[in-house]
Design a protein around this motif. Structure first.
Motif, PDB file in Angstrom:
ATOM      1  N   GLU A  31       0.813  -1.208   0.000  1.00  0.00           N
ATOM      2  CA  GLU A  31       0.000   0.000   0.000  1.00  0.00           C
ATOM      3  C   GLU A  31       0.849   1.261   0.000  1.00  0.00           C
ATOM      4  OE1 GLU A  31      -1.032  -2.174   3.929  1.00  0.00           O
ATOM      5  OE2 GLU A  31      -0.108  -2.681   2.013  1.00  0.00           O
ATOM      6  N   SER A  80       1.975   1.890  -3.491  1.00  0.00           N
ATOM      7  CA  SER A  80       0.880   2.528  -4.223  1.00  0.00           C
ATOM      8  C   SER A  80       0.800   4.011  -3.895  1.00  0.00           C
ATOM      9  CB  SER A  80      -0.447   1.850  -3.875  1.00  0.00           C
ATOM     10  OG  SER A  80      -0.419   0.481  -4.202  1.00  0.00           O
ATOM     11  N   LEU A  84      -5.577   2.268  -2.986  1.00  0.00           N
ATOM     12  CA  LEU A  84      -4.184   1.828  -3.047  1.00  0.00           C
ATOM     13  C   LEU A  84      -4.059   0.394  -3.553  1.00  0.00           C
ATOM     14  CD1 LEU A  84      -2.894   3.348   0.319  1.00  0.00           C
ATOM     15  CD2 LEU A  84      -2.660   4.284  -1.980  1.00  0.00           C
ATOM     16  N   ILE A 106      -4.310   0.122  -7.270  1.00  0.00           N
ATOM     17  CA  ILE A 106      -3.076   0.440  -7.985  1.00  0.00           C
ATOM     18  C   ILE A 106      -2.180  -0.791  -8.077  1.00  0.00           C
ATOM     19  CG2 ILE A 106      -0.947   1.808  -7.882  1.00  0.00           C
ATOM     20  CD1 ILE A 106      -2.604   4.061  -6.596  1.00  0.00           C
ATOM     21  N   ILE A 107      -2.145  -1.597  -7.015  1.00  0.00           N
ATOM     22  CA  ILE A 107      -1.340  -2.825  -7.029  1.00  0.00           C
ATOM     23  C   ILE A 107      -1.871  -3.781  -8.097  1.00  0.00           C
ATOM     24  CG2 ILE A 107      -0.631  -4.847  -5.701  1.00  0.00           C
ATOM     25  CD1 ILE A 107      -0.933  -3.067  -3.181  1.00  0.00           C
TER      26      ILE A 107
END
Length: 443
Positions: A307, A310, A358, A361-362
């Motif tokens: 996280e 991200s 977040l 985004i990963i």
């Protein structure tokens, strides 16, 4: 395919002001707090430890996470620390074995196994170059994509108030979490560079203030917390080194290392860098040394937090100095519990709204890695499709392994382990030596 990435390290030396360092460092601290606090809380609950011991474990976790983050980012000499902007905090991978060891052998054996398994990982780093060739783009892409997907349910549950909360799923929780998520996205889309960089912190603060009007903020924890608490080594006695706990802990710490290999790849994907294998090995070596320190100070193994990677992408600031600042803040929280109590007041639903962005985004980073593959070659359709199916199945249908021996059940029900091992084996089966790569994301 020729890599268009630049060498890792060049992109992370940006100089920024002290004020911006502090604010961005605080954002990273707030993002890593839930995971870092959750592991000792769950372990303490399972082992029926008292409130004072639980608070001590949380302080120890903050202290050692801060120390390890600084070791990793700043490095010790030329062979310890990757010197990359990565936050480290409590790992969930060895949580189940820690509970099992604690219930059957006691806390002294838990911390003894953490120290001994760290020594085993440290020795492994001298052969890690032979391990990293097993992680080409098709393997690591599957792993990172599933990493984001498997984290999403955690974020959704937190948005609803967190599992076990009396108001879990309440309209207030869902509205507050969704409002925080949407506000962060809108600030990213329409805000200027300043608003965009601090959108997460603004969302957390605003969400906490709103939540306080609905009784979602617990001020009692701040009032009860101590101003100062020294984290003493070996608080639970001299560590005990027993063969079975050490073997069990080592297996799950290796799974944790696999996850960290994926984190380096996420950082490369969002920053346009290419971390050499030697640099990754230096980072894992630092992690093993940090784990030895964790065992000494009654803390748990650490992992690299996705996280926070991200968040680097979200803020567009990837400076090492921000992560150093956050590491110093973690150490302060470990020594001054009153401040850590303030940080932990943020409502779960607010954190759920933040982490949902977040973790997305990963997932996108994993998809981006896989999009670089030529699916008409090297049986990539079969390798990627089958591996993801096995990983998703292991992650979300873990009950099928309950009839197996407990250690094997814990391993096979870890979806990230399953996707990794299946992708590695299928890649070797279909591509043989051609499927091995000296550069994890280059082919």
């Amino acid at each position: 395919m020729k890599s268009d990435h630049t060498p890792a390290g060049d992109a992370f030396g940006e100089k920024i002001s002290l004020g911006k360092n502090i604010i961005l460092g605080l954002q990273h601290l707030l993002v890593m707090c839930p995971g870092t606090i959750a592991v000792p809380l769950i372990m303490a609950s399972a082992l029926e430890l008292d409130a004072e011991t639980t608070a001590f474990l949380i302080s120890a976790n903050f202290l050692t996470s801060g120390i390890l983050t600084l070791i990793h980012v700043l490095g010790i000499g030329s062979h310890v620390g990757a010197k990359l902007p990565i936050i480290l905090g409590s790992s969930f991978a060895p949580l189940a074995p820690m509970i099992v060891i604690g219930q059957n052998y006691g806390l002294a054996a838990v911390f003894g196994s953490i120290i001994a398994s760290a020594i085993a990982i440290f020795i492994l780093t001298f052969f890690m170059d032979k391990v990293l060739v097993l992680f080409p783009r098709n393997v690591i892409g599957c792993f990172v994509a599933l990493m984001g997907i498997s984290l999403a349910p955690t974020a959704i549950r937190d948005l609803a108030g967190g599992p076990g909360a009396p108001d879990f799923g309440s309209v207030e929780n869902i509205i507050l979490g969704t409002l925080v998520m949407v506000s962060i996205l809108l600030m990213q889309r329409f805000g200027n560079s300043f608003i965009s960089a601090f959108s997460l912190l603004i969302g957390i603060v605003a969400g906490t203030v709103i939540g306080s009007f609905f009784g979602m903020v617990n001020f009692a924890s701040v009032e009860q917390a101590k101003w100062f608490q020294m984290v003493t080594p070996f608080r639970f006695g001299a560590p005990e080194f027993k063969l079975v706990p050490i073997a069990l802990m080592t297996v799950f710490c290796i799974i944790n290392i696999i996850q960290c290999i994926g984190v380096y790849s996420v950082l490369d994907e969002i920053s346009g860098t290419e971390t050499p294998n030697e640099q990754r090995i230096n980072g894992i070596r630092a992690q093993s040394i940090g784990q030895m320190i964790s065992g000494v100070f009654n803390s748990v193994p650490s992992t690299m937090f996705n996280e926070n990677i991200s968040l680097l992408d979200l803020t567009k600031v990837k400076s090492r100095s921000v992560i150093v600042t956050s590491g110093i803040m973690m150490i302060a929280l470990g020594i001054f519990p009153k401040f850590s109590a303030v940080v932990t007041m943020v409502p779960k639903s607010v954190l759920g709204g933040v982490t949902l962005v977040l973790f997305g985004i990963i997932t996108a980073s994993g998809i981006s890695m896989l999009s670089g593959l030529d699916f008409s070659k090297d049986n990539n359709f079969t390798i990627v499709g089958t591996s993801l199916a096995i990983g998703v199945g292991g992650n979300f249908a873990s009950e099928i392994f309950t009839q197996l021996p407990s250690t094997l059940s814990m391993i096979l029900s870890n979806g990230l382990f399953m996707v990794s091992i299946s992708a590695i084996l299928l890649n070797l089966l279909f591509n043989g030596k051609k499927g091995l790569s000296r550069k994890s994301l280059s082919d």
